[in-house]
Design an enzyme around this catalytic site. Structure first.
Site, PDB file in Angstrom:
ATOM      1  N   ASP A  10      26.491 124.917 136.471  1.00  0.00           N
ATOM      2  CA  ASP A  10      25.571 123.910 135.702  1.00  0.00           C
ATOM      3  C   ASP A  10      26.495 122.697 135.085  1.00  0.00           C
ATOM      4  O   ASP A  10      26.945 122.150 134.441  1.00  0.00           O
ATOM      5  CB  ASP A  10      25.812 125.260 134.545  1.00  0.00           C
ATOM      6  CG  ASP A  10      25.410 124.384 133.220  1.00  0.00           C
ATOM      7  OD1 ASP A  10      24.311 123.758 133.566  1.00  0.00           O
ATOM      8  OD2 ASP A  10      24.897 124.994 132.265  1.00  0.00           O
ATOM      9  N   GLU A  70      21.815 123.702 139.300  1.00  0.00           N
ATOM     10  CA  GLU A  70      20.580 123.321 138.038  1.00  0.00           C
ATOM     11  C   GLU A  70      19.882 121.930 137.983  1.00  0.00           C
ATOM     12  O   GLU A  70      20.644 120.961 138.283  1.00  0.00           O
ATOM     13  CB  GLU A  70      20.708 123.843 137.101  1.00  0.00           C
ATOM     14  CG  GLU A  70      19.673 123.689 135.970  1.00  0.00           C
ATOM     15  CD  GLU A  70      20.296 123.892 134.379  1.00  0.00           C
ATOM     16  OE1 GLU A  70      20.154 124.631 133.651  1.00  0.00           O
ATOM     17  OE2 GLU A  70      21.140 123.054 133.543  1.00  0.00           O
ATOM     18  N   ASP A 142      27.813 127.232 129.118  1.00  0.00           N
ATOM     19  CA  ASP A 142      28.156 126.737 130.248  1.00  0.00           C
ATOM     20  C   ASP A 142      28.647 127.137 131.290  1.00  0.00           C
ATOM     21  O   ASP A 142      27.585 127.573 132.177  1.00  0.00           O
ATOM     22  CB  ASP A 142      28.685 125.491 130.308  1.00  0.00           C
ATOM     23  CG  ASP A 142      29.145 124.177 129.168  1.00  0.00           C
ATOM     24  OD1 ASP A 142      27.974 123.633 129.258  1.00  0.00           O
ATOM     25  OD2 ASP A 142      30.178 123.644 128.187  1.00  0.00           O
TER      26      ASP A 142
END
Length: 187
Positions: A10, A70, A142
């Site tokens: 991420d 992502e 996160d």
């Protein structure tokens, strides 16, 4: 069956979350997760270097088989989006330099895969990751998001394999490309 180790990333300039899972068939197992940080007082180039070094340590230390990152979403602050793009480039580059296959997933797809809704809140994502992997120990959103990205890849990796198998051949389009790809696969 041989376990497949999937690293979810991420990306973020301040905090890049990472989460590693192991997949055997449909069974998902939590391995580890954490966050790579950069010092906000440093110039951008040095912050990116910190992210590069941190993600490199994770990749070298855990030897994943596949990586999922992502995709960037565009928000109203163009400067923030650009900085996120820099961090995302590092998240894509490090595993690519290690020779690992890298897949990308939109945030809405990650939320929909893990929570059933493309507009799930962070708290919902964390709860579902904990439900799917009761042994998961994440201290930040996160890291939980990175685990969700890895879970998404575990659920969609078969589709990526099919897409590669039926990828069009350069200069050939449509049905002909699919026939050529199928013939080569039988080969």
């Amino acid at each position: 069956m041989t376990p497949i180790r999937i690293l979810g990333i991420d990306p973020g300039l301040r905090r890049t979350g990472w989460g590693l899972i192991s997949v055997v068939g449909a069974k998902l197992t939590y391995v580890d997760c954490g966050v790579v940080t950069s010092d906000g007082d440093l110039p951008l180039a040095l912050r990116l270097r910190e992210l590069h070094e941190g993600i490199t340590r994770v990749v070298a230390g855990f030897s994943p088989d596949e990586v999922a990152v992502e995709e960037t979403f565009v928000n109203k602050d163009a400067q923030a989006t650009l900085k996120l793009g820099h961090a995302r480039a590092i998240a894509l580059l490090v595993p690519a330099l290690a020779g690992l296959p890298v897949s990308e997933y939109a945030a809405n797809l990650v939320k929909k895969t893990v929570c059933g809704s493309g507009h799930a809140e962070k708290v919902q994502i964390q709860a579902m990751v904990k439900f799917l992997m009761p042994k998961a120990e994440f201290k930040t959103a996160d890291a939980a998001d990175a685990l969700a990205i890895a879970i998404t890849h575990a659920n969609h990796r078969g589709a990526h394999a099919l897409k590669k198998l039926h990828a069009p051949v350069a200069g050939v389009s449509g049905l002909a490309a699919a026939r050529i790809a199928a013939a080569l696969a039988k080969g």
